[in-house]
Design a protein around this motif. Sequence first.
Motif, mmCIF file in Angstrom:
data_model
loop_
_atom_site.group_PDB
_atom_site.id
_atom_site.type_symbol
_atom_site.label_atom_id
_atom_site.label_comp_id
_atom_site.label_asym_id
_atom_site.label_seq_id
_atom_site.Cartn_x
_atom_site.Cartn_y
_atom_site.Cartn_z
ATOM 1 N N TRP A 45 1.286 -4.611 2.451
ATOM 2 C CA TRP A 45 1.533 -5.812 1.655
ATOM 3 C C TRP A 45 0.934 -5.651 0.267
ATOM 4 C CZ3 TRP A 45 -1.930 -9.996 0.257
ATOM 5 C CH2 TRP A 45 -1.270 -11.114 -0.256
ATOM 6 N N LEU A 46 -0.280 -5.108 0.196
ATOM 7 C CA LEU A 46 -0.906 -4.876 -1.101
ATOM 8 C C LEU A 46 -0.120 -3.853 -1.916
ATOM 9 C CD1 LEU A 46 -4.698 -4.767 -0.121
ATOM 10 C CD2 LEU A 46 -3.513 -6.586 -1.373
ATOM 11 N N MET A 47 0.366 -2.814 -1.271
ATOM 12 C CA MET A 47 1.153 -1.817 -2.003
ATOM 13 C C MET A 47 2.462 -2.415 -2.502
ATOM 14 S SD MET A 47 0.550 1.961 -0.289
ATOM 15 C CE MET A 47 0.940 1.564 1.430
ATOM 16 N N ALA A 48 3.062 -3.294 -1.709
ATOM 17 C CA ALA A 48 4.293 -3.954 -2.153
ATOM 18 C C ALA A 48 4.012 -4.839 -3.373
ATOM 19 C CB ALA A 48 4.881 -4.785 -1.016
ATOM 20 N N GLN A 49 2.938 -5.621 -3.320
ATOM 21 C CA GLN A 49 2.574 -6.458 -4.459
ATOM 22 C C GLN A 49 2.326 -5.606 -5.701
ATOM 23 O OE1 GLN A 49 2.448 -9.733 -4.836
ATOM 24 N NE2 GLN A 49 2.607 -10.521 -2.751
ATOM 25 N N LEU A 50 1.647 -4.485 -5.524
ATOM 26 C CA LEU A 50 1.368 -3.590 -6.641
ATOM 27 C C LEU A 50 2.657 -3.048 -7.235
ATOM 28 C CD1 LEU A 50 -0.503 -1.841 -8.395
ATOM 29 C CD2 LEU A 50 -0.553 -0.180 -6.509
ATOM 30 N N GLY A 51 3.564 -2.601 -6.391
ATOM 31 C CA GLY A 51 4.825 -2.057 -6.880
ATOM 32 C C GLY A 51 5.629 -3.065 -7.683
ATOM 33 N N PHE A 52 5.712 -4.285 -7.178
ATOM 34 C CA PHE A 52 6.426 -5.326 -7.911
ATOM 35 C C PHE A 52 5.754 -5.608 -9.252
ATOM 36 C CE2 PHE A 52 8.323 -6.599 -3.778
ATOM 37 C CZ PHE A 52 9.645 -6.712 -4.182
ATOM 38 N N SER A 53 4.434 -5.631 -9.259
ATOM 39 C CA SER A 53 3.730 -5.955 -10.510
ATOM 40 C C SER A 53 3.947 -4.876 -11.566
ATOM 41 C CB SER A 53 2.237 -6.138 -10.249
ATOM 42 O OG SER A 53 1.603 -4.913 -9.941
ATOM 43 N N LEU A 54 4.020 -3.625 -11.163
ATOM 44 C CA LEU A 54 4.289 -2.553 -12.123
ATOM 45 C C LEU A 54 5.701 -2.675 -12.681
ATOM 46 C CD1 LEU A 54 2.700 0.528 -10.302
ATOM 47 C CD2 LEU A 54 1.735 -0.798 -12.189
ATOM 48 N N PRO A 63 7.686 3.393 -22.753
ATOM 49 C CA PRO A 63 8.612 3.530 -21.629
ATOM 50 C C PRO A 63 7.945 3.971 -20.331
ATOM 51 C CG PRO A 63 9.495 4.560 -23.616
ATOM 52 C CD PRO A 63 8.062 4.206 -23.902
ATOM 53 N N ALA A 64 6.752 4.564 -20.444
ATOM 54 C CA ALA A 64 6.057 5.018 -19.236
ATOM 55 C C ALA A 64 5.431 3.869 -18.470
ATOM 56 C CB ALA A 64 4.971 6.038 -19.602
ATOM 57 N N LYS A 65 5.376 2.674 -19.089
ATOM 58 C CA LYS A 65 4.818 1.511 -18.407
ATOM 59 C C LYS A 65 5.927 0.818 -17.621
ATOM 60 C CE LYS A 65 0.562 1.793 -19.876
ATOM 61 N NZ LYS A 65 0.004 0.795 -20.787
ATOM 62 N N GLY A 66 5.940 1.032 -16.356
ATOM 63 C CA GLY A 66 6.938 0.465 -15.457
ATOM 64 C C GLY A 66 6.629 0.974 -14.068
ATOM 65 N N LEU A 67 7.599 0.940 -13.179
ATOM 66 C CA LEU A 67 7.402 1.424 -11.819
ATOM 67 C C LEU A 67 7.874 2.871 -11.719
ATOM 68 C CD1 LEU A 67 6.602 1.059 -8.893
ATOM 69 C CD2 LEU A 67 8.829 -0.015 -8.465
ATOM 70 N N TYR A 68 6.926 3.757 -11.604
ATOM 71 C CA TYR A 68 7.180 5.180 -11.411
ATOM 72 C C TYR A 68 6.336 5.642 -10.233
ATOM 73 C CZ TYR A 68 9.019 4.973 -16.171
ATOM 74 O OH TYR A 68 9.736 4.639 -17.298
ATOM 75 N N SER A 69 6.805 6.630 -9.515
ATOM 76 C CA SER A 69 6.087 7.114 -8.352
ATOM 77 C C SER A 69 4.657 7.517 -8.708
ATOM 78 C CB SER A 69 6.832 8.297 -7.728
ATOM 79 O OG SER A 69 6.126 8.792 -6.602
ATOM 80 N N GLN A 158 4.818 -13.116 -10.698
ATOM 81 C CA GLN A 158 4.431 -12.083 -9.746
ATOM 82 C C GLN A 158 3.335 -11.140 -10.246
ATOM 83 O OE1 GLN A 158 4.821 -8.580 -9.358
ATOM 84 N NE2 GLN A 158 3.855 -8.763 -7.333
ATOM 85 N N PRO A 159 3.414 -10.596 -11.475
ATOM 86 C CA PRO A 159 2.345 -9.678 -11.906
ATOM 87 C C PRO A 159 0.975 -10.349 -11.964
ATOM 88 C CG PRO A 159 4.279 -9.442 -13.302
ATOM 89 C CD PRO A 159 4.501 -10.667 -12.473
ATOM 90 N N THR A 160 0.935 -11.614 -12.390
ATOM 91 C CA THR A 160 -0.334 -12.333 -12.460
ATOM 92 C C THR A 160 -0.890 -12.586 -11.070
ATOM 93 O OG1 THR A 160 0.372 -13.414 -14.507
ATOM 94 C CG2 THR A 160 -1.470 -14.405 -13.335
ATOM 95 N N ILE A 161 -0.017 -12.977 -10.137
ATOM 96 C CA ILE A 161 -0.444 -13.204 -8.756
ATOM 97 C C ILE A 161 -0.931 -11.898 -8.131
ATOM 98 C CG2 ILE A 161 0.369 -13.788 -6.433
ATOM 99 C CD1 ILE A 161 2.271 -15.805 -7.798
ATOM 100 N N ALA A 162 -0.183 -10.829 -8.334
ATOM 101 C CA ALA A 162 -0.566 -9.536 -7.761
ATOM 102 C C ALA A 162 -1.919 -9.076 -8.291
ATOM 103 C CB ALA A 162 0.505 -8.495 -8.065
ATOM 104 N N GLN A 163 -2.123 -9.210 -9.574
ATOM 105 C CA GLN A 163 -3.400 -8.809 -10.158
ATOM 106 C C GLN A 163 -4.546 -9.629 -9.566
ATOM 107 O OE1 GLN A 163 -3.555 -8.989 -14.431
ATOM 108 N NE2 GLN A 163 -5.634 -8.169 -14.538
ATOM 109 N N GLY A 164 -4.305 -10.932 -9.405
ATOM 110 C CA GLY A 164 -5.326 -11.782 -8.804
ATOM 111 C C GLY A 164 -5.653 -11.358 -7.383
ATOM 112 N N ILE A 165 -4.627 -11.049 -6.602
ATOM 113 C CA ILE A 165 -4.831 -10.619 -5.220
ATOM 114 C C ILE A 165 -5.588 -9.293 -5.173
ATOM 115 C CG2 ILE A 165 -3.625 -9.730 -3.184
ATOM 116 C CD1 ILE A 165 -1.464 -11.860 -3.724
ATOM 117 N N LEU A 166 -5.177 -8.353 -6.005
ATOM 118 C CA LEU A 166 -5.774 -7.017 -5.979
ATOM 119 C C LEU A 166 -7.228 -7.025 -6.448
ATOM 120 C CD1 LEU A 166 -2.735 -5.025 -7.396
ATOM 121 C CD2 LEU A 166 -3.621 -4.903 -5.062
#
Length: 300
Positions: A45-54, A63-69, A158-166
């Motif tokens: 769940w934490l990894m999913a939240q992190l992925g969405f936030s990126l 351009p490197a700021k986004g979701l990359y492996s 979502q990014p704000t919520i994810a950051q708060g959770i993490l």
Amino acid sequence: MPLAANDLVSNTAFFAAMQENARRMTALFAENPRLNSIFASQQRWLMAQLGFSLYYRPDPQDPAKGLYSGRFVAAAMQYDIASRNTAGAFIKEMLAYRFARPIDNPADHRMRPLEPTDMAVQSIVKWLYVHLAILDTLDGGERAVALAENPVLFARLQPTIAQGILENHAVRNPGETFNLFTWANSGGLVMDSFIARIQDFDPDAPRTVLGQVSSADICQRYLISKTHLKRLMDKAAQMGSLGHETVAGKNMLWLSQGFVREYWTYQAEKFALIDAAFHTQAAPEKTAGGSAVRQLSAVP
């Protein structure tokens, strides 16, 4: 004003709302158990939240700021969610199950940015909608309506919520028994089902009796093996967090005051940070353009 965690953790109205949330979370799981079981542990769940936030917090100037492996793996290690191998395997699994996919025609063809698929997006939108609706029951707000009427709001929240959770220790580590369950596959759902069963709650009582609980039913509902569930229950019993007692000839399950308090504290902290994010981000404003802000539609 956002609701404060300290107020929620002592509010019996929030306890009832928290129970309703537990019922809704288990109902969401029941809609597609095989799909949702992939995220049925704290780590996933934490990894999913992190992925969405990126994904939802790109930087148009970089351009490197986004979701990359590679960026995902580095962030998972930074937040101490998973090892390099576990985080890398999670990304591969998300691609294999079509929860994520490469973005077509990226701005920089030397890079391979990823995006969540519609199926993955709608799943987490439903999760957020339920939480906003629960918050609305506490103060008569219209948070869920705001999300339904402006689905793109999710991309800001979502990014704000994810950051708060993490970054919130009370959410990441609310207590030993909670951690035992939530880091196990489907363990969080088992906890939700226990809390949802509480009928008469006395916060000062050392034990809260749930009644008869069928292990076979729990295993079937939440796709957890009998061996795995027994291991969790035995460990929690050794910790004094739950147990069984005979009442009127029936074998009843009880939860300790400490176990219930850990769950309550976790939910209070989580709902408070979601509410804080809503009050910060819900004001009308321009949302960054690009593929990171797709129209989100599947709100209940």
